[in-house]
Write an enzyme that holds these catalytic residues in place. Structure first.
Site, PDB file in Angstrom:
ATOM      1  N   TYR A   1      47.490  54.115  14.786  1.00  8.40           N
ATOM      2  CA  TYR A   1      46.206  53.640  15.324  1.00  8.40           C
ATOM      3  C   TYR A   1      45.355  54.864  15.613  1.00  8.40           C
ATOM      4  CZ  TYR A   1      42.607  51.772  18.347  1.00  8.40           C
ATOM      5  OH  TYR A   1      41.387  51.456  18.878  1.00  8.40           O
TER       6      TYR A   1
ATOM      7  N   TYR B   1      38.416  43.101  22.170  1.00 11.11           N
ATOM      8  CA  TYR B   1      39.278  42.184  21.425  1.00 11.11           C
ATOM      9  C   TYR B   1      39.383  40.816  22.101  1.00 11.11           C
ATOM     10  CZ  TYR B   1      40.380  46.076  18.427  1.00 11.11           C
ATOM     11  OH  TYR B   1      40.274  47.111  17.546  1.00 11.11           O
TER      12      TYR B   1
ATOM     13  N   LYS C   1      41.016  60.337  25.752  1.00  9.26           N
ATOM     14  CA  LYS C   1      41.607  59.556  26.854  1.00  9.26           C
ATOM     15  C   LYS C   1      41.746  60.333  28.175  1.00  9.26           C
ATOM     16  CE  LYS C   1      43.408  55.504  24.675  1.00  9.26           C
ATOM     17  NZ  LYS C   1      43.634  55.455  23.239  1.00  9.26           N
TER      18      LYS C   1
ATOM     19  N   ASP D   1      46.617  63.380  15.911  1.00 14.39           N
ATOM     20  CA  ASP D   1      45.833  62.601  16.864  1.00 14.39           C
ATOM     21  C   ASP D   1      46.639  62.535  18.157  1.00 14.39           C
ATOM     22  OD1 ASP D   1      44.707  60.640  18.421  1.00 14.39           O
ATOM     23  OD2 ASP D   1      44.371  59.215  16.786  1.00 14.39           O
TER      24      ASP D   1
END
Ligand SMILES: *Cc1c(COP(=O)(O)O)cnc(C)c1O
Length: 310
Positions: free
Chosen positions: A143, A15, A245, A216
């Site tokens: 997200y 980003y 993660k 999630d």
């Protein structure tokens, strides 16, 4: 050009722009809490490198597991092969996963594990004779990753606004295959916490309407919100769950999609009976070995000086 100059001119960061990019630090080494930069600063990695370095950098047990595995085999295709690290990790995940979620698909990143979860839901509905159920219902503020299906499931006004045009719109009445959410804690897009009762109602709604429930747990799983899984506060189990993660303690890229026997058996009873996904680096042995390592807590050295990042 120095490495930093080259980086600034040619290499994209997450980003970030290539025109006047924000400055980056030149990391040289990392150990425990600290990241050491090329100019000798020692920084406390208080964000655990985006929430994945759960046991500290270069944890000796994880590094040793990767080293040992690397001497035997670094990679082999998962099509037509299996290996001990994958089997051991599947067993370990099944042992700590919510009850019944013992079917495993190994993916190479969190976003991919979300794609896989969504595809499982669609294949499941298709196998039950509901090809029209090919949308997912997602929450505002969510997200689920940066690949296109995962983007489409994230808050459209969040980080992915620019790509609205190429994203399938999800959320329609009778076409819904599954509901997906980050249980209890919406992380990257919103930093919202919400009541577990909401998850219980979701479970009820899914059972009533023949939809699957996908959690999630990529950000919240592995004790990030206190309990092992954030959704355990609700006392219910999803049909499909994505983890990533902290799965390898932030040492290798790896994620997994866990599914119930009902989901797996239904997909296998459909046409095609194969589940249609298979990444090149699926179940990479080094990454699986890293995830299987059982790190014991490290003694924390005296904290280093913090410095401004950008
Ligand atoms: C980080 C994250 C993802 C995407 O994982 P990547 O490994 O970055 O692809 C998906 N869902 C949630 C909740 C996340 O926090």
């Amino acid at each position: 050009m120095t490495p930093l100059e080259y980086d600034r001119a040619r290499i994209w960061h997450p980003y970030a722009s290539l025109k006047n990019p924000p400055p980056v630090l030149h990391a040289k080494a990392a150990s425990g809490l600290e990241i050491e930069t090329a100019d000798g600063q020692k920084l406390v990695d208080a964000v655990s490198s985006w929430w994945c370095v759960a046991h500290g950098h270069n944890h000796p047990a994880i590094v040793e597991a990767i080293r040992r595995q690397s001497e035997k085999m670094c990679h082999v295709m998962f099509g037509g092969f299996t290996h001990d690290p994958a089997v051991e990790l599947a067993e370990k995940l099944a042992a700590i996963a919510p009850r019944g979620l013992d079917r495993v698909f190994f993916a190479d990143s969190g976003s991919i594990s979300v794609e896989v979860a969504a595809k499982m839901a669609v294949q499941y509905q298709n196998a039950l004779g509901h090809p029209e159920r090919n949308r997912l219902l997602a929450l505002k503020g969510g997200y689920h990753g940066d690949t296109s299906l995962a983007m489409a499931l994230s808050d459209p006004d969040g980080m992915h606004t620019l790509f609205k045009g190429i994203m399938t719109k999800h959320f329609y009445g009778g076409e819904i295959a599954a509901i997906i959410c980050e249980p209890v804690f919406q992380a990257a897009n919103a930093m919202n916490f919400y009541h577990p009762e909401y998850l219980r109602e979701m479970r009820r709604l899914c059972d009533e309407r023949g939809m699957l429930l996908i959690f999630d747990e990529i950000a919240a799983g592995f004790y990030r919100t206190g309990p092992l899984w954030a959704h355990s506060r609700a006392g219910i189990t999803p049909d499909i769950m994505a983890v990533g993660k902290a799965l390898t303690g932030g040492h290798m890229t790896l994620a997994a999609t866990l599914a119930s026997g009902k989901v797996a058996d239904t997909i296998s009873g459909g046409r095609p009976s194969a589940f249609m996904h298979g990444p090149t680096y699926m179940a990479n042995p080094l990454a699986c070995a890293a995830a299987c390592a059982e790190p014991v807590p490290q003694r924390v050295k005296s904290p280093a000086r913090t410095a401004k990042c950008a």
